[in-house]
Design a protein around this motif. Structure first.
Motif, mmCIF file in Angstrom:
data_model
loop_
_atom_site.group_PDB
_atom_site.id
_atom_site.type_symbol
_atom_site.label_atom_id
_atom_site.label_comp_id
_atom_site.label_asym_id
_atom_site.label_seq_id
_atom_site.Cartn_x
_atom_site.Cartn_y
_atom_site.Cartn_z
ATOM 1 N N PHE B 14 -1.197 7.798 3.384
ATOM 2 C CA PHE B 14 -1.342 7.838 1.923
ATOM 3 C C PHE B 14 -0.453 6.787 1.256
ATOM 4 O O PHE B 14 -0.844 6.191 0.251
ATOM 5 C CB PHE B 14 -1.023 9.248 1.396
ATOM 6 C CG PHE B 14 -2.002 10.260 1.888
ATOM 7 C CD1 PHE B 14 -3.229 10.410 1.267
ATOM 8 C CD2 PHE B 14 -1.727 11.032 3.004
ATOM 9 C CE1 PHE B 14 -4.159 11.319 1.745
ATOM 10 C CE2 PHE B 14 -2.646 11.948 3.494
ATOM 11 C CZ PHE B 14 -3.865 12.093 2.863
ATOM 12 N N GLU B 16 0.532 3.907 2.614
ATOM 13 C CA GLU B 16 -0.071 2.597 2.882
ATOM 14 C C GLU B 16 -1.332 2.388 2.041
ATOM 15 O O GLU B 16 -1.542 1.309 1.468
ATOM 16 C CB GLU B 16 -0.417 2.511 4.374
ATOM 17 C CG GLU B 16 -0.964 1.162 4.796
ATOM 18 C CD GLU B 16 -1.359 1.158 6.264
ATOM 19 O OE1 GLU B 16 -0.859 0.287 6.989
ATOM 20 O OE2 GLU B 16 -2.144 2.031 6.682
ATOM 21 N N ARG B 17 -2.150 3.428 1.944
ATOM 22 C CA ARG B 17 -3.388 3.318 1.160
ATOM 23 C C ARG B 17 -3.060 3.021 -0.307
ATOM 24 O O ARG B 17 -3.660 2.138 -0.922
ATOM 25 C CB ARG B 17 -4.170 4.633 1.252
ATOM 26 C CG ARG B 17 -5.464 4.625 0.486
ATOM 27 C CD ARG B 17 -5.923 6.024 0.142
ATOM 28 N NE ARG B 17 -5.068 6.665 -0.845
ATOM 29 C CZ ARG B 17 -5.202 7.930 -1.236
ATOM 30 N NH1 ARG B 17 -6.118 8.698 -0.682
ATOM 31 N NH2 ARG B 17 -4.412 8.453 -2.143
ATOM 32 N N ASN B 20 -1.908 -0.465 -0.772
ATOM 33 C CA ASN B 20 -3.053 -1.394 -0.740
ATOM 34 C C ASN B 20 -3.839 -1.358 -2.047
ATOM 35 O O ASN B 20 -4.309 -2.388 -2.520
ATOM 36 C CB ASN B 20 -3.978 -1.051 0.436
ATOM 37 C CG ASN B 20 -3.405 -1.493 1.763
ATOM 38 O OD1 ASN B 20 -2.649 -2.462 1.825
ATOM 39 N ND2 ASN B 20 -3.724 -0.777 2.825
ATOM 40 N N ILE B 21 -3.972 -0.167 -2.616
ATOM 41 C CA ILE B 21 -4.702 -0.055 -3.893
ATOM 42 C C ILE B 21 -3.943 -0.801 -4.991
ATOM 43 O O ILE B 21 -4.528 -1.579 -5.747
ATOM 44 C CB ILE B 21 -4.917 1.432 -4.267
ATOM 45 C CG1 ILE B 21 -5.951 2.049 -3.324
ATOM 46 C CG2 ILE B 21 -5.357 1.588 -5.720
ATOM 47 C CD1 ILE B 21 -6.116 3.537 -3.458
ATOM 48 N N ARG B 24 -4.399 -4.495 -4.549
ATOM 49 C CA ARG B 24 -5.729 -4.993 -4.944
ATOM 50 C C ARG B 24 -5.920 -4.985 -6.459
ATOM 51 O O ARG B 24 -6.673 -5.765 -6.993
ATOM 52 C CB ARG B 24 -6.816 -4.131 -4.310
ATOM 53 C CG ARG B 24 -6.849 -4.230 -2.810
ATOM 54 C CD ARG B 24 -7.674 -5.413 -2.351
ATOM 55 N NE ARG B 24 -7.636 -5.513 -0.905
ATOM 56 C CZ ARG B 24 -8.250 -6.447 -0.214
ATOM 57 N NH1 ARG B 24 -8.938 -7.381 -0.827
ATOM 58 N NH2 ARG B 24 -8.168 -6.472 1.092
ATOM 59 N N TYR B 25 -5.244 -4.044 -7.110
ATOM 60 C CA TYR B 25 -5.361 -3.950 -8.572
ATOM 61 C C TYR B 25 -4.132 -4.595 -9.228
ATOM 62 O O TYR B 25 -3.645 -4.090 -10.232
ATOM 63 C CB TYR B 25 -5.455 -2.484 -9.008
ATOM 64 C CG TYR B 25 -6.809 -1.840 -8.805
ATOM 65 C CD1 TYR B 25 -7.845 -2.029 -9.702
ATOM 66 C CD2 TYR B 25 -7.047 -1.009 -7.713
ATOM 67 C CE1 TYR B 25 -9.083 -1.427 -9.522
ATOM 68 C CE2 TYR B 25 -8.282 -0.399 -7.521
ATOM 69 C CZ TYR B 25 -9.288 -0.610 -8.432
ATOM 70 O OH TYR B 25 -10.507 -0.012 -8.239
ATOM 71 N N LEU B 90 -8.297 10.359 -8.160
ATOM 72 C CA LEU B 90 -8.620 9.040 -7.605
ATOM 73 C C LEU B 90 -9.737 9.152 -6.562
ATOM 74 O O LEU B 90 -10.679 8.366 -6.543
ATOM 75 C CB LEU B 90 -7.361 8.446 -6.963
ATOM 76 C CG LEU B 90 -7.527 7.170 -6.147
ATOM 77 C CD1 LEU B 90 -7.832 5.993 -7.053
ATOM 78 C CD2 LEU B 90 -6.263 6.876 -5.348
ATOM 79 N N GLU B 94 -13.571 7.644 -6.373
ATOM 80 C CA GLU B 94 -14.058 6.795 -5.285
ATOM 81 C C GLU B 94 -15.101 7.510 -4.417
ATOM 82 O O GLU B 94 -15.785 6.874 -3.625
ATOM 83 C CB GLU B 94 -12.889 6.348 -4.397
ATOM 84 C CG GLU B 94 -11.837 5.514 -5.123
ATOM 85 C CD GLU B 94 -12.245 4.051 -5.278
ATOM 86 O OE1 GLU B 94 -13.391 3.696 -4.960
ATOM 87 O OE2 GLU B 94 -11.397 3.252 -5.721
#
Lengths: 286, 274
Positions: B14, B16-17, B20-21, B24-25, B90, B94
């Motif tokens: 979680f 790491e995810r 990454n989010i 990217r944003y 979230l 998604e």
């Protein structure tokens, strides 16, 4: 012989709506007693019983809203049955959900991902939840996606830039990374082009043959069902109306000048057309 | 692999995810950070505004500091709240919620990863807001007890995490508008916690709720540590209620989430994407 079944669904019932209570299981106990769902409820799975053996590819065919996806969600621990019992390799989905979860994975018709993240980032996330290390994931992702015909460059670009077919292949890779003993495929090839469809079907067959993975497949594609499945259950209105090998199902109906197809069997038994859900705008898959 | 190692690895998934989010944003993150800084500065400038409106009879600098501490602490706590409540929101957005809830991990592991990320993210945001505030108002923290302040933030995080887990239940139960409903919780806490004013100005019946809000203790303690330079042992009076609230709120939040998840699985609410 007392073989542990991959899936044992015993008189399972699932309904939605009606006068269901907030936290209690009053409805469940009522249904276990054999009575029907409360007034106003939509019965999605209606006293279904089926058994799937280890290593079997088992198909579930049914029109939109017939209860296929609900049945898969019950097995996947995403829904709690209102009656009956569902076990996976001997573990009850309600009493031992984590044991069941560690043995299964699922591919659904919607390839659901974090769309800004790349396939590799999505797959790393998914794999870590199943205890797979980053190094092992990277190697396996490259191997699985290559076998599914996905180009390596696209693995590092955001999912939102990929076609639906490519996303679906990534969804299949996600399910395989955890090396599930039972793979639940809920219309995995819907919306794929013929070539991608063939890639996925070939891979499913290899998976069972090489690793002995048990596969439960729902599909609208009769040819796919016949080509892949050892046995098929036809489900309509939440009930199983026939269950047998493709050959024996076809022998259930009379010849009308041509050898009957699975579609003929389906039409005869359900009186309904099969239609892909994406061909029916607004259709609700339950 | 031991169960503990597997749970730790899953928890890291979680972190790491989310990293990454955020990566990217990045443009959105930049906008959000600038918005946060501008908003905090605007609130703090009210202090100088008071001085001017009061004809110079008021100590504007003190008001600035008073408001700055309130807004910095509030930003910290509310960012944690939103990240933790977003653990369902979230994924609903998604469409991945079923995959995450199908994974063979405990909900504690799930929450631990999400909250660890929330605390780190929020600390970074807070540091940027604090630095901007110091630069704009020429504030020095020479006298301030920064370690005491940090202790209060960490202690306050625990109870806020518990409250946030309860907030995360709303998107689970109400797929269409659940995420928006979480604003109600944060607005009520803002009202009663003395973020921009002493709680004594509230009606007596509302002051009762201020005692129950962990933010009240964090903000009062932070003002003592940063404005008065109160030594760490003297902050204990603010810390122990926070620890008790955290010890109650986190298990209670997890239990409530467990019930809500079972309810969602019974009624088929996981599948609908809001």
């Amino acid at each position: 012989m007392n073989e542990v079944l991959a899936i044992d669904v015993e008189n399972a019932v699932k309904f939605f709506g009606g006068n269901s209570r907030w936290w209690g299981g009053a409805n469940a106990s009522r249904l276990n007693g054999g009575s029907s769902a409360p007034a106003g409820a939509k019965v999605a799975v209606d006293h279904v019983s089926l058994q799937v053996r280890r290593g079997e590819i088992f198909g579930v065919l049914g029109p939109n809203g017939s209860g296929k996806s609900t049945l898969i969600r019950l097995i996947a621990t995403l829904l709690i049955p209102d009656g009956g019992r569902v076990t996976v390799f001997g573990h009850d989905v309600t009493a031992e959900p984590r044991k069941v979860q560690s043995l299964i994975n699922r591919v659904s018709v919607e390839a659901s991902f974090f769309k800004k993240l790349s396939p590799m980032e999505n797959l790393q996330y998914g794999a870590r939840l199943y205890g797979v290390s980053a190094g092992e994931t990277t190697a396996r992702v490259l191997e699985i996606l290559a076998r599914l015909g996905l180009d390596e460059k696209s693995i590092y670009r955001p999912m939102e830039e990929m076609s639906r077919g490519m996303q679906q292949k990534v969804a299949i890779a996600r399910a395989l990374l955890s090396k599930p003993s039972l793979l639940l495929l809920d219309e995995p090839t819907t919306g794929l082009d013929p070539r991608s469809k063939r890639d996925v079907q070939k891979f499913v067959r290899e998976l069972r043959d090489a690793q002995g993975t048990t596969i439960l497949l729902t599909t609208h594609d009769m040819i796919e069902a016949e080509a892949l499945c050892d046995r098929i259950a036809i489900i309509d209105g939440g009930k199983i109306v026939a269950l047998n090998t493709p050959g024996k199902l076809k022998s259930l109906i009379r010849h009308n000048g041509h050898a009957p197809t699975l579609e003929d069997v389906f039409l005869e038994l359900t009186g309904k057309q099969l239609a892909a859900e994406d061909e029916m705008p607004g259709a609700l898959a339950i | 692999m031991t169960t503990m190692a597997q749970e730790f690895k899953a928890s890291y998934a979680f972190i790491e995810r989310n990293f990454n989010i955020v990566k990217r944003y990045w443009a959105w993150e930049l906008v959000w950070l600038v918005y946060t800084v501008a908003n905090s500065l605007a609130v703090s400038y009210i202090g100088l505004g008071f001085e001017k409106l009061g004809g110079g009879g008021l100590d504007g600098k003190y008001f600035v500091l008073y408001l700055a501490v309130g807004t910095i602490v509030w930003r910290y706590l509310s960012v944690i709240f939103y990240w933790v409540t977003d653990l369902v929101g979230l994924e609903r957005w998604e469409g991945t919620i079923e995959y995450t809830l199908m994974a063979p991990i405990t909900r504690f592991t799930h929450m631990a990863g999400q909250t660890a990320f929330a605390v780190v993210y929020s600390l970074i945001h807070t540091a940027v807001v604090l630095a901007a505030t110091m630069a704009f108002f020429n504030i020095t923290l020479a006298k301030a007890n920064l370690w005491g302040f940090l202790l209060l933030l960490i202690a306050g995080s625990l109870s806020f995490i518990g409250i946030s887990i309860v907030g995360a239940v709303l998107p689970l139960l109400f797929p269409e508008r659940g995420s928006q409903m979480t604003h109600l919780i944060i607005a009520m806490l803002l009202l009663v916690s003395g973020v921009y004013y002493p709680v004594e100005v509230l009606p007596q019946w509302l002051q009762v709720f201020s005692w129950l809000s962990p933010a009240t203790y964090v903000i009062d303690g932070a003002r003592a540590a940063l404005l008065d330079g109160a030594p760490t042992p003297s902050l204990w009076g603010y810390v122990w209620p926070l620890l008790i609230m955290g010890a109650i709120a986190i298990p209670a939040g997890l239990r409530i989430f467990h019930w809500a998840e079972a309810y969602a699985k019974r009624t088929g609410k996981l599948h609908r994407n809001g």
